[in-house]
Design a protein around this motif. Structure first.
Motif, PDB file in Angstrom:
ATOM      1  N   LEU A 119       0.821  -1.208   0.000  1.00 41.50           N
ATOM      2  CA  LEU A 119       0.000   0.000   0.000  1.00 41.50           C
ATOM      3  C   LEU A 119       0.857   1.262   0.000  1.00 41.50           C
ATOM      4  N   THR A 144     -12.256   5.498   8.057  1.00 39.07           N
ATOM      5  CA  THR A 144     -10.819   5.697   7.888  1.00 39.07           C
ATOM      6  C   THR A 144     -10.094   5.101   9.086  1.00 39.07           C
ATOM      7  N   LEU A 152      -5.901   5.791   5.910  1.00 43.12           N
ATOM      8  CA  LEU A 152      -6.416   4.961   4.823  1.00 43.12           C
ATOM      9  C   LEU A 152      -7.913   4.732   5.004  1.00 43.12           C
ATOM     10  N   THR A 153      -8.597   4.442   3.907  1.00 48.75           N
ATOM     11  CA  THR A 153     -10.024   4.133   3.990  1.00 48.75           C
ATOM     12  C   THR A 153     -10.217   2.679   4.397  1.00 48.75           C
ATOM     13  N   THR A 155     -12.336   0.663   3.067  1.00 53.93           N
ATOM     14  CA  THR A 155     -12.488  -0.156   1.872  1.00 53.93           C
ATOM     15  C   THR A 155     -11.137  -0.552   1.284  1.00 53.93           C
ATOM     16  N   SER A 156     -10.143   0.345   1.349  1.00 54.37           N
ATOM     17  CA  SER A 156      -8.820   0.004   0.821  1.00 54.37           C
ATOM     18  C   SER A 156      -8.146  -1.051   1.692  1.00 54.37           C
ATOM     19  N   ARG A 158      -9.803  -3.274   3.500  1.00 57.33           N
ATOM     20  CA  ARG A 158     -10.532  -4.513   3.239  1.00 57.33           C
ATOM     21  C   ARG A 158      -9.959  -5.220   2.012  1.00 57.33           C
ATOM     22  N   SER A 159      -9.725  -4.457   0.959  1.00 54.83           N
ATOM     23  CA  SER A 159      -9.189  -5.033  -0.267  1.00 54.83           C
ATOM     24  C   SER A 159      -7.774  -5.577  -0.058  1.00 54.83           C
ATOM     25  N   ALA A 160      -6.934  -4.805   0.606  1.00 54.09           N
ATOM     26  CA  ALA A 160      -5.533  -5.201   0.792  1.00 54.09           C
ATOM     27  C   ALA A 160      -5.406  -6.478   1.605  1.00 54.09           C
ATOM     28  N   HIS A 186     -19.857  -5.655   0.445  1.00 55.78           N
ATOM     29  CA  HIS A 186     -19.693  -4.196   0.516  1.00 55.78           C
ATOM     30  C   HIS A 186     -20.751  -3.518   1.386  1.00 55.78           C
TER      31      HIS A 186
END
Length: 221
Positions: A119, A144, A152-153, A155-156, A158-160, A186
């Motif tokens: 990231l 955040t 960081l958010t 959602t970011s 969660r994806s990572a 989501h």
């Protein structure tokens, strides 16, 4: 309704991109000898609502869905930036009783450091301070979080970290990071488990749709 709401955007039948689509071979393997019975049931249900559209102010609505909410569905702008008036979140208390509502996944310090570096972050020597306190939104998802000195958010993250949802907490101990998630997906639009609970309670499909998409109507041309 969902397809029409996309306008000129292309539709996909790639199951890697659209998990809701499954081909015949997969269904036959999944259902075995019950394939014909199950397919006939789903076909009949599809035929029953084939001409129905979920609309908002006369236009097809984005009929988004997910598996399990965090107890309240998420506002669309917190996931996809665009704020839609009928996707601002509703209570879905049934979801909190689902067996897989809460799940925990662990990562080693080394795995976590590698993912954080992916990231663009620079983890320090003390893993216990890598994750700061999160900021939660109204629906219970991480809006955040401070990570390695950066914001960081949810959602970011969660994806990572391949988390089941952006409603999560992080705990560190004995060289491991434990991510505990609530819900699955989501969180925007209709909760599938919430819809099932409403249906089991006697709600019609129209009642379920207008509950999860406030202000929308089901139109049958």
């Amino acid at each position: 309704s969902y397809a029409l709401s996309l306008g000129d955007a292309p539709m996909q039948v790639n199951s890697a991109l659209c998990a809701g689509w499954t081909d015949t071979d997969v269904l036959q393997a999944r259902w075995g000898t019950a394939y014909e019975e199950n397919y006939a049931r789903f076909s009949a249900l599809a035929d029953e609502v084939a001409d129905a559209l979920l609309c908002y102010q006369g236009a097809p609505a984005a009929a988004c869905y997910h598996s399990i909410s965090a107890g309240r569905t998420e506002a669309s702008q917190n996931v996809w930036l665009t704020a839609l008036p009928y996707l601002q979140g509703v209570d879905s208390p049934w979801d909190t009783t689902v067996p897989d509502y809460e799940m925990t996944v662990t990562y080693s310090t080394e795995q976590t450091a590698s993912l954080l570096q992916g990231l663009g972050l620079e983890p320090g020597d003390d893993p216990s301070v890598w994750f700061g306190n999160p900021q939660w939104d109204e629906a219970g998802y991480v809006e955040t979080q401070e990570v390695c000195g950066e914001i960081l958010t949810g959602t970011s993250l969660r994806s990572a970290f391949s988390l089941r949802s952006a409603s999560f907490t992080v705990a560190y101990g004995e060289g491991l990071f434990a991510f505990t998630t609530h819900g699955y997906g989501h969180g925007v639009g209709l909760s599938q488990y919430g819809a099932k609970a409403m249906a089991d309670g006697g709600a019609t499909c129209q009642e379920i749709l207008t509950y999860y998409f406030p202000g929308c109507t089901v139109v049958c041309p």
